[in-house]
Design an enzyme around this catalytic site. Structure first.
Site, short mmCIF file in Angstrom:
data_model
loop_
_atom_site.label_atom_id
_atom_site.label_comp_id
_atom_site.label_asym_id
_atom_site.label_seq_id
_atom_site.Cartn_x
_atom_site.Cartn_y
_atom_site.Cartn_z
N ARG A 70 0.82 -1.22 0.00
CA ARG A 70 0.00 0.00 0.00
C ARG A 70 0.85 1.26 0.00
O ARG A 70 0.48 2.27 -0.61
CB ARG A 70 -0.96 -0.03 1.20
CG ARG A 70 -2.10 -0.99 0.95
CD ARG A 70 -2.78 -1.41 2.21
NE ARG A 70 -1.90 -2.26 3.02
CZ ARG A 70 -2.31 -3.03 4.01
NH1 ARG A 70 -3.59 -3.06 4.33
NH2 ARG A 70 -1.47 -3.77 4.68
N ILE A 71 2.01 1.20 0.65
CA ILE A 71 2.88 2.39 0.63
C ILE A 71 3.50 2.54 -0.76
O ILE A 71 3.57 3.64 -1.31
CB ILE A 71 3.97 2.31 1.72
CG1 ILE A 71 3.34 2.20 3.11
CG2 ILE A 71 4.88 3.54 1.65
CD1 ILE A 71 4.32 1.98 4.25
N SER B 248 12.60 1.13 3.50
CA SER B 248 12.03 -0.09 4.10
C SER B 248 12.70 -0.39 5.44
O SER B 248 12.33 0.20 6.46
CB SER B 248 12.18 -1.26 3.12
OG SER B 248 13.53 -1.57 2.87
N ARG B 249 13.69 -1.24 5.44
CA ARG B 249 14.50 -1.54 6.62
C ARG B 249 15.94 -1.65 6.16
O ARG B 249 16.21 -2.14 5.05
CB ARG B 249 14.07 -2.88 7.26
CG ARG B 249 12.75 -2.84 8.00
CD ARG B 249 12.85 -2.04 9.31
NE ARG B 249 11.63 -2.07 10.09
CZ ARG B 249 10.63 -1.19 9.98
NH1 ARG B 249 10.70 -0.20 9.11
NH2 ARG B 249 9.57 -1.29 10.77
N ASP C 194 16.47 6.34 4.46
CA ASP C 194 15.79 6.65 5.72
C ASP C 194 16.13 5.60 6.78
O ASP C 194 15.79 5.77 7.94
CB ASP C 194 14.27 6.69 5.49
CG ASP C 194 13.51 7.15 6.73
OD1 ASP C 194 14.02 8.05 7.44
OD2 ASP C 194 12.41 6.62 7.00
N GLU D 180 20.76 1.07 13.73
CA GLU D 180 20.10 2.35 14.03
C GLU D 180 20.13 2.62 15.52
O GLU D 180 19.85 1.71 16.29
CB GLU D 180 18.65 2.34 13.52
CG GLU D 180 18.60 2.26 12.00
CD GLU D 180 17.19 2.28 11.41
OE1 GLU D 180 16.22 2.41 12.19
OE2 GLU D 180 17.07 2.16 10.19
N HIS E 210 15.39 7.49 10.12
CA HIS E 210 14.20 6.62 10.14
C HIS E 210 12.95 7.42 10.55
O HIS E 210 12.36 7.19 11.61
CB HIS E 210 14.41 5.43 11.08
CG HIS E 210 13.45 4.30 10.85
ND1 HIS E 210 13.76 2.99 11.09
CD2 HIS E 210 12.18 4.29 10.40
CE1 HIS E 210 12.72 2.22 10.81
NE2 HIS E 210 11.73 3.00 10.39
N ILE E 211 12.56 8.33 9.66
CA ILE E 211 11.42 9.21 9.99
C ILE E 211 10.27 9.10 8.99
O ILE E 211 9.46 10.03 8.88
CB ILE E 211 11.86 10.69 10.07
CG1 ILE E 211 12.59 11.10 8.78
CG2 ILE E 211 12.70 10.98 11.29
CD1 ILE E 211 12.40 12.53 8.42
N GLY E 212 10.21 7.96 8.28
CA GLY E 212 9.17 7.80 7.26
C GLY E 212 7.78 8.20 7.72
O GLY E 212 7.06 8.92 7.04
N SER E 213 7.39 7.76 8.90
CA SER E 213 6.02 8.02 9.37
C SER E 213 5.96 9.17 10.37
O SER E 213 4.91 9.41 10.97
CB SER E 213 5.48 6.76 10.05
OG SER E 213 6.24 6.49 11.23
C1 8YV Z 1 7.99 3.20 12.79
C2 8YV Z 1 8.19 2.22 10.61
O1 8YV Z 1 7.05 3.90 13.42
O2 8YV Z 1 5.92 1.66 10.79
C3 8YV Z 1 7.05 1.28 10.51
O3 8YV Z 1 7.29 0.13 10.14
O4 8YV Z 1 9.23 2.00 10.15
C4 8YV Z 1 7.97 3.49 11.33
O5 8YV Z 1 6.80 4.03 10.93
C5 8YV Z 1 9.31 3.46 13.33
O6 8YV Z 1 9.94 2.24 13.37
C6 8YV Z 1 9.26 4.08 14.69
O7 8YV Z 1 10.54 4.27 15.14
#
Ligand code: 8YV
Length: 327
Positions: free
Chosen positions: A155-156, A236-237, A261, A266, A285-288
């Site tokens: 979805r993203i 992603s990760r 990101d 981390e 890591h600030i995607g959300s």
């Molecule tokens: C997390 C994220 O909130 O939702 C995920 O999978 O990667 C982020 O939105 C983040 O890991 C918080 O530190």
């Protein structure tokens, strides 16, 4: 008697108030994030646990004899040891959907920042190095009209594709576990094998969940297939990329630039060579991470937690743990 839960992270007052209506709760009050040993000490009576990303494995579950549910404030749940949870019938929930558009915004920000060298040139201006001279050394590359390859069309991924297609007139290639005919229709996206995506894209964007199958999905071989002019984006990760291979590819100019990101470790170590490369845009890591979206994620996680400990079905039990859960 109300069920007992433990909140391992601070959450907005509204989410805490919602939990307090239905549960008795304790929360981590330290100014630094809770340590592993502190977390393990707080789980003896907990039926529910609210976390962001802490590892849930046998070690933790051995300390939590009454636990029914772990509610993750994130969509990714690679912190769940699914086998340990399954064998103990522990429910696991996540927070999908509410963050799709916000993460997609950030992915586009990384694409634009890396292509137009925004952080590098921002620094140049602030350092007083904007000199009267030919501006060619400051040139970037176009984004509009180029080809974006999305690896992981969830979805993203779709929200990113929409921005790229309708905002920037980009052609979309994608690779995914399964084909998405609807997405192909809406975005005019073309499903291609990974190799072809890597060879044909001007921007390669990774948006897969981290699993055993996606570990080091991008390695030396994959970077070598990318165009020398291509830009790599990871939202992603960190573990989905062989970071040494990425460093090599950037240092040897096998690819043009990267926008990241996420990192293998981390917070990223200050000695990581990626931080020394001007053609790499780095974020923590600030995607959300917008106020609204993090609020929505916390509310959703609170609702999942409360539903599970009060005998109702949470909205977002993670796929792998759905079967076998007795409510
Ligand atoms: C997390 C994220 O909130 O939702 C995920 O999978 O990667 C982020 O939105 C983040 O890991 C918080 O530190």
């Amino acid at each position: 008697m109300k069920p007992k839960v433990f909140l391992a992270r601070p959450i907005p007052a509204e989410a805490e108030a919602y939990i307090s209506e239905h549960c008795t709760y304790e929360k981590w009050q330290g100014s630094a994030p809770i340590t592993r040993s502190e977390l393990l000490e707080r789980l003896e009576d907990a039926e529910g646990l609210l976390i962001t990303g802490e590892t849930i494995n046998d070690e933790l579950l051995d300390h939590a004899p009454k636990l029914k549910v772990v509610s993750n404030i994130s969509v990714g749940y690679n912190n769940f040891d699914l086998e340990s949870m399954k064998k103990r019938n522990i429910m696991g929930t996540n927070t999908p959907d509410v963050l799709n558009e916000t993460v997609a915004d950030l992915a586009l920000a990384l694409i634009l920042s890396a292509a137009r060298r925004i952080p590098e040139l921002d620094k140049l201006v602030k350092d007083g190095k904007w000199e009267e001279q030919d501006d060619e050394p400051l040139f970037g590359v176009d984004v509009h009209g180029k080809t974006l390859g999305i690896i992981g069309m969830g979805r993203i991924g779709e929200a990113i594709g929409k921005r790229a297609k309708f905002g920037f007139n980009m052609d979309i290639l994608y690779h995914n576990r399964r084909r998405k005919p609807k997405t192909e229709e809406v975005l005019g996206a073309e499903y291609v094998p990974l190799e072809e995506l890597l060879q044909s894209s001007d921007f390669v964007l990774l948006m897969v969940p981290f699993t055993l199958e996606t570990r080091h999905l991008m390695g030396q071989e994959q970077f070598a297939l990318m165009k020398k002019s291509a830009i790599f984006i990871n939202t992603s990760r960190g573990q989905t990329v062989d970071e040494n291979a990425l460093i090599q590819a950037l240092q040897n100019k096998e690819i043009l630039a990267a926008g990241l990101d996420v990192f293998d470790q981390e917070p990223v170590s200050t000695g990581n060579p990626l931080l020394k490369l001007p053609n790499v845009v780095t974020l923590p890591h600030i995607g959300s991470a917008t106020h609204q979206t993090r609020f929505d994620m916390a509310m959703l996680a609170a609702k999942n937690l409360v539903a599970a400990v009060t005998g109702n079905e949470p909205q977002n039990i993670v796929q792998e743990l759905k079967s076998g859960i007795k409510l």
